[in-house]
Design an enzyme around this catalytic site. Sequence first.
Site, PDB file in Angstrom:
ATOM      1  N   LEU A 218       0.833  -1.205   0.000  1.00  0.00           N
ATOM      2  CA  LEU A 218       0.000   0.000   0.000  1.00  0.00           C
ATOM      3  C   LEU A 218       0.863   1.247   0.000  1.00  0.00           C
ATOM      4  O   LEU A 218       0.602   2.202  -0.733  1.00  0.00           O
ATOM      5  CB  LEU A 218      -0.932  -0.023   1.222  1.00  0.00           C
ATOM      6  CG  LEU A 218      -1.774   1.238   1.448  1.00  0.00           C
ATOM      7  CD1 LEU A 218      -2.736   1.448   0.300  1.00  0.00           C
ATOM      8  CD2 LEU A 218      -2.510   1.151   2.778  1.00  0.00           C
ATOM      9  N   GLU A 219       1.920   1.269   0.816  1.00  0.00           N
ATOM     10  CA  GLU A 219       2.815   2.425   0.856  1.00  0.00           C
ATOM     11  C   GLU A 219       3.508   2.630  -0.488  1.00  0.00           C
ATOM     12  O   GLU A 219       3.662   3.756  -0.965  1.00  0.00           O
ATOM     13  CB  GLU A 219       3.843   2.230   1.969  1.00  0.00           C
ATOM     14  CG  GLU A 219       3.220   2.174   3.358  1.00  0.00           C
ATOM     15  CD  GLU A 219       4.187   1.649   4.411  1.00  0.00           C
ATOM     16  OE1 GLU A 219       3.902   1.810   5.606  1.00  0.00           O
ATOM     17  OE2 GLU A 219       5.240   1.068   4.032  1.00  0.00           O
TER      18      GLU A 219
END
Length: 582
Positions: free
Chosen positions: A464-465
């Site tokens: 996600l990052e």
Amino acid sequence: APMCYDWGESNDGVVSVLEGEAGWLSCPLFSHPSVYNYNSTQSTGHNLFWYRLPEGHDLEQPITYRYITHLNTPTSPTLYSPQSSGLYRQHTLTEYFYSCTIAMRLKVLQRDEVVRGAGCPPLADMPASHVVIPLQEGKTLDCPDLQDASKMADGEPTVTWYHMCDQPPFWNVNREQTGASLQFHIMEDSFKGLYLCTVHYLRRGRTLNFTRSINVTAVYPSSLPKGPSILRPNKNQVFPAKQNTEVRLECRGLFPYLNSSWEIWWTVDGKSLDKLADHRFSKINRQVKYEYGERTEESVLVIQDFQPEDLNRDYNCSVRNERGFETRRAQLKEEVLLPLVELGCGLGVTLVLMLLLFVVYHVFWLELLLLYRSRFGTDERHTDDKEYDVYISYARNSEEEQFVLSTLHRVLENELGYSVCIFDRDSLPGGTITDETLSFVARSRRLLVVLSSGYAAQGSQALLELKAGIDGMALGGHLRVILVQYKPVGREGWVRELKRARVALALVRWQGDKSRELSSHFWKRLRVELPVRRVSSREEEDEGRSQEVALMRLHSQNSANSQTGLISNTVKEPQKVLNSAA
């Protein structure tokens, strides 16, 4: 009197049908001007007859009406599903004895005649149609001849799409199949290529299919300027000219993608070359580059047996398309010979200086770059409203976590003066992980990705990052992603997002003990990618004293806890996480 016209063989070319697939021949007689004008003046019906002349035969064979299928428009009778090659003739006859005939040639393609790789989609029997889609824009692809099949089918046809050798489903959020169509929401470079669609439909209890191909080309977005421009000659360029020699004047024009005509040409004293009486002038045109629909064209004006009076002429290069026009004058200057000795000495001194500069730059390029940044670089803290300098993304395991907390975080925050954000430390309990992660990344100037074999697993927070950082870098441009290779990882172990964005990302390699010193290549290379920090002389002295004190404390702390680590158990204890976040 009876009238009979034979239009011979159709100019539409040979119709190809792949063996085992369905196909049809559309009679072109009803679109012919003479037939259309006759039918518009006579309110009479007409009869259509089909005949087949197999290859190698002389006698035509009539085709019974059970093979004839009429579409919704009465002017487009269609021969349904021919199974063999040959010449097919259509004959129309009206009740006023007006008749005309035309022939169409059909060729059945044998599957064993074409070699293809294993796993590739089926072959198409028709020439590929061409579709242009601008990058970052959308478009819908419909399978050719699908409407004709729908009119002949007993039910609703189904369509299967293929992209080159990719088997379905090959789509994602930016490209997906919607019903029978293929929808491009956001065009990407990897989406270009050959697409094939196979239509399956039911006809009189039989399941039939045919395949068509579409060649998709990606072009630059339509929002970019579309007017032409001249790359060469520039405004200050001067072409040397020597008497009694051949002189070449080069002109290069850039033409953005437009579905229209374009032109590049030379004029001498306001006249085009074909209107000049002097045959010493000629031109050579060629294409230099073609990329995403944008073409760079070159036109070279060749002047044979150049004379002194040619210096006083006006030479203009012009480019034009439907969006604009530009012209530029080429300046000429008589070439003067330089003394060979002086020229040789000057070149020798220049080469020596360039070699010395190259050696100095090759050895000390990082130091020179850091020195330049420290004196002339812009401090990003004064140009944006970001809260953090660096957001560190890493795999949540003990080894990478120990490296991030005990090395990266310590040096960046305590010794280099950067504000560092670590999710497990700075996030507050009770929040949504996804929202807080996206918020932290958006408030940071750099995303530092620590690569390892376990990084960015499917469904992990690291993935996600990474996606948030790459999207922020691609869309806004206010965030830069930096890759730190903690341990060697082969490209086959990278996730898809890293493989696509690798060419635009900086990669800094950690080399173990060699990289622990602050003066090592690792930290210098990393500082080049991090934001600039400029401080005054007094601030430098105060910072130097504070860093000395901090280093002494850290050295004492590391000596006392060298075998226990720093904060590897912090993540496992909620109370300590809360205190750290506070």
